[in-house]
Design a protein around this motif. Structure first.
Motif: not given
Ligand code: ATP
Length: 402
Positions: A326-335
């Motif tokens: 149920t967790l969603n994942f992603g990639d950091i594109s900008l900080v």
């Protein structure tokens, strides 16, 4: 002191430009009401209609219990402060402040001489009032901390000082209603903050009705007893700062208030024994029972809205030992470090730990001390009790508390 009532007011300019449409507003006595909205939404026109600087096309305006729809601006007992100060350049600060009162009490030399000849009693009254003007101006100047500037000309003042003088000039007349049109927008950020405090104090001290136009949501949230959010000449919502922030009536209000703005993801609602879920190619969220109860729509196509501070991220490495679909994942594109917080732009990657399309970017407001870098794989934790569901067509919030 007075209330202002706007009943069904519309304003159509030449060329059929409908700047304000069927506006209904009840501004309470002593209230600080802010008109907020993007450029061109009709907020300045609304203010100018209250001031009488524009003639209504239809509808009625009342100040206190007096109908003023067709009354001249000078007879409405209002004072207006503009963005560009509008000080008389050829008059000293003192003269700028005293001018309105002098006009009110006897006009120019010719008028006074005429009065002296035709009505000595009236002339004596006017003369007494005129003697009071000096005290009135000095007192106001003291309060506004511009006493030392009284002999200067407007060109010898800084922007902040000019705005203080403009405010002083407005207050010296003790109007029933103050109207402000973006009065702080020419000032730098630090001065704006200071003047904002001054305005709040002024409102507390004068206990007068104030109507304030701005497109700056921080100004609106900090100053207004209530905020009127406008779009396309119409009112979208009226409420306190927290009401328009926490319970936005439409997607427009939700997106306009809050910085960075609310995240929106379009998707579908599914219903199963364990409750309602929001499902999109990039995101799955289970809808809390409370929200499900509030939900008021027949359609399953919705837009999910979640504020950046209601979505936290964790490093993928810290969650991958405990796989949870149920967790969603992603990639950091900008900080983006802001000092007190850090904004993380997360490309969402679908309901598994494998990135899919990464088409949607969500913004998360994170603790600045938690270190993230561009390219980090992260898991998203959505505070679902704070999410909103909007109708994708009308933009109505379908999860408003009743
Ligand atoms: P801003 O923040 O840019 O000042 P606003 O929300 O105050 O915008 P208004 O100045 O009230 O917007 O203008 C509302 C609409 O009416 C705009 O489309 C504008 O172009 C139009 N408008 C305003 N004044 C006039 C005018 N005198 N003649 C024709 N159209 C006008």
């Amino acid at each position: 002191m007075a209330s202002v009532s706007i009943e069904g007011v519309s304003k159509v300019f030449a060329g059929n430009v409908e700047a304000v449409r069927d506006l209904h507003l009840e501004i309470h006595d002593q209230e600080f009401l802010v008109l907020l909205g993007p450029s061109g939404c009709g907020k300045s026109t609304t203010l100018r209609l209250i001031a009488g600087l524009e003639e209504v096309t239809s509808g009625e305006i009342r100040i206190g219990d007096r109908e003023v729809t067709h009354v001249a601006p000078k007879d409405r007992d209002i004072a207006m402060v503009f963005q560009n100060y509008a000080l008389y350049p050829h008059m000293s600060v003192y003269k700028n402040m005293a001018f309105g009162l002098e006009l009110r009490y006897g006009g120019n030399w010719f008028h006074r001489t005429w009065k002296r000849l035709t009505s000595p009693t009236e002339f004596a009254e006017v003369a007494t009032k005129r003697r009071g003007i000096r005290d009135e101006v000095r007192q106001t100047a003291q309060v506004m901390e511009i006493e030392h500037l009284l002999d200067r000309m407007p060109r010898q003042l800084s922007g902040g000082e000019r705005q203080r003088v403009a405010l002083g000039r407005a207050t010296v007349r003790h109007p029933a209603v103050f109207l402000f049109d973006e009065p702080l927008s020419n000032l730098d950020a630090k001065l704006r903050l200071e003047m904002r405090k001054e305005l709040s104090k002024l409102h507390q001290r004068l206990e007068t009705t104030m109507v304030y136009v701005t497109h700056d949501q921080t100004e609106a949230m900090t100053l207004g007893d209530r905020i009127v959010v406008m779009e396309g000449g119409e009112v979208r919502q009226i409420g306190t700062s927290m009401e328009v922030y926490d319970q936005p009536a439409t997607k427009f209000v939700a997106g306009f208030i809050g910085s960075p703005p609310m995240n929106f993801v379009s998707g579908k609602l599914t219903r199963a024994d364990d409750g309602m879920r929001f499902v999109s190619p990039g995101l799955e969220v289970s809808i809390p029972e409370e929200k499900e109860k509030q939900f008021t729509s027949g359609s399953d196509e919705v837009l999910l809205g979640i504020r950046p501070e209601d979505m936290t991220v964790q490093k993928h490495s810290t969650v991958q030992d405990h796989p949870n679909e149920t967790l969603n994942f992603g990639d950091i594109s900008l900080v983006e470090p802001l000092g007190d917080s850090t904004l993380l732009y997360v490309e969402i990657a679908g309901g598994s730990s494998q990135p899919k399309n990464g088409e949607i970017t969500l913004i998360s407001k994170a603790d600045p001390r938690t270190k993230f870098e561009q390219g980090d794989r992260v898991a998203l934790d959505i505070a679902s009790e704070h999410l909103h569901l909007f109708d994708p067509e009308s933009g109505q919030n379908l999860t408003m508390r009743g």
